[in-house]
Design a protein around this motif. Structure first.
Motif, mmCIF file in Angstrom:
data_model
loop_
_atom_site.group_PDB
_atom_site.id
_atom_site.type_symbol
_atom_site.label_atom_id
_atom_site.label_comp_id
_atom_site.label_asym_id
_atom_site.label_seq_id
_atom_site.Cartn_x
_atom_site.Cartn_y
_atom_site.Cartn_z
ATOM 1 N N GLU A 1 12.188 6.949 -10.520
ATOM 2 C CA GLU A 1 11.218 6.692 -9.456
ATOM 3 C C GLU A 1 10.405 5.453 -9.780
ATOM 4 O O GLU A 1 10.175 4.607 -8.922
ATOM 5 N N GLU A 2 9.947 5.332 -11.020
ATOM 6 C CA GLU A 2 9.190 4.151 -11.444
ATOM 7 C C GLU A 2 10.050 2.900 -11.314
ATOM 8 O O GLU A 2 9.610 1.880 -10.819
ATOM 9 N N GLU A 3 11.314 3.005 -11.760
ATOM 10 C CA GLU A 3 12.216 1.857 -11.706
ATOM 11 C C GLU A 3 12.497 1.446 -10.269
ATOM 12 O O GLU A 3 12.552 0.259 -9.955
ATOM 13 N N ALA A 4 12.665 2.404 -9.376
ATOM 14 C CA ALA A 4 12.939 2.099 -7.970
ATOM 15 C C ALA A 4 11.780 1.349 -7.340
ATOM 16 O O ALA A 4 11.968 0.368 -6.620
ATOM 17 N N VAL A 5 10.565 1.789 -7.629
ATOM 18 C CA VAL A 5 9.386 1.118 -7.082
ATOM 19 C C VAL A 5 9.260 -0.279 -7.683
ATOM 20 O O VAL A 5 9.013 -1.251 -6.969
ATOM 21 N N GLU B 1 0.830 -1.209 0.000
ATOM 22 C CA GLU B 1 0.000 0.000 0.000
ATOM 23 C C GLU B 1 0.865 1.260 0.000
ATOM 24 O O GLU B 1 0.533 2.244 -0.661
ATOM 25 N N GLN B 2 1.979 1.216 0.723
ATOM 26 C CA GLN B 2 2.891 2.359 0.736
ATOM 27 C C GLN B 2 3.482 2.605 -0.651
ATOM 28 O O GLN B 2 3.584 3.739 -1.096
ATOM 29 N N LYS C 1 3.450 5.728 -5.771
ATOM 30 C CA LYS C 1 3.252 5.827 -7.220
ATOM 31 C C LYS C 1 2.151 6.827 -7.560
ATOM 32 O O LYS C 1 2.290 7.638 -8.470
ATOM 33 N N LEU C 2 1.046 6.750 -6.830
ATOM 34 C CA LEU C 2 -0.078 7.648 -7.094
ATOM 35 C C LEU C 2 0.301 9.099 -6.820
ATOM 36 O O LEU C 2 -0.017 9.996 -7.607
ATOM 37 N N LEU C 3 0.991 9.333 -5.716
ATOM 38 C CA LEU C 3 1.409 10.705 -5.394
ATOM 39 C C LEU C 3 2.431 11.222 -6.406
ATOM 40 O O LEU C 3 2.398 12.400 -6.775
#
Length: 168
Positions: free
Chosen positions: A149-153, A125-126, A131-133
């Motif tokens: 940021e996308e790659e890190a997540v 959820e975090q 991602k949403l923020l």
């Protein structure tokens, strides 16, 4: 999504942002810091000796705002200004010993606020919230979500999935 839902969502987003700032400000105040000062201190903790203009740009605030805050922090004994060796018209801002010691209290205040805000949310959820923020931030700044940021997540999700498979 209907218009009323969007309005309620934005209202909730504003409320959460305000409550997060208020909670952090209350914690920082116990250490003698006011809202906004923490960001300058943390930026200098990562890269000491920046110019006021560089700090303003890095933090996304106007130079007069940075100047006021630097002057307050200097009066409190956390920062000092030094003339540039290369250009006497330019100054650089450095943490004092008291400023370096205060970084730990600021970081602890931030961590406690993060923990309070994210209480009850599992890792998945975090990550979803992050991602949403990030997407909302990109929409409002007319930028794309940074690929790193996308790659890190995504890397964190892949790592977590692998760990779950190894445990199961």
């Amino acid at each position: 999504m209907v218009k009323a839902d969007r309005s309620a969502t934005m209202s909730r987003l504003h409320s959460v942002a305000r409550l997060a700032r208020t909670a952090l400000a209350a914690r920082l105040l116990t250490h003698g810091f006011y809202a906004g000062q923490d960001q300058i201190m943390l930026a200098l903790g990562r890269d000491d000796g920046q110019t006021p203009g560089g700090l303003a740009e890095r933090l996304g605030v106007r130079p007069p705002t940075i100047t006021k805050t630097i002057n307050r922090l200097q009066a409190q004994g956390f920062l000092e200004k030094r003339a540039s060796n290369a250009d006497a018209r330019q100054s650089h801002i450095f943490l004092t010993d008291a400023g370096r010691a205060a970084i730990q209290a600021i970081e602890k205040s931030v961590k406690k606020t993060e923990k309070q805000a994210l209480k009850g949310l599992d890792k998945k959820e975090q990550k979803q919230l992050f991602k949403l923020l990030a997407r909302i931030e990109a929409n409002l700044s007319d930028e794309e979500v940074a690929p790193e940021e996308e790659e890190a997540v995504e890397a964190a999700e892949a790592h977590e999935a692998t760990e779950e498979q190894n445990v199961g």
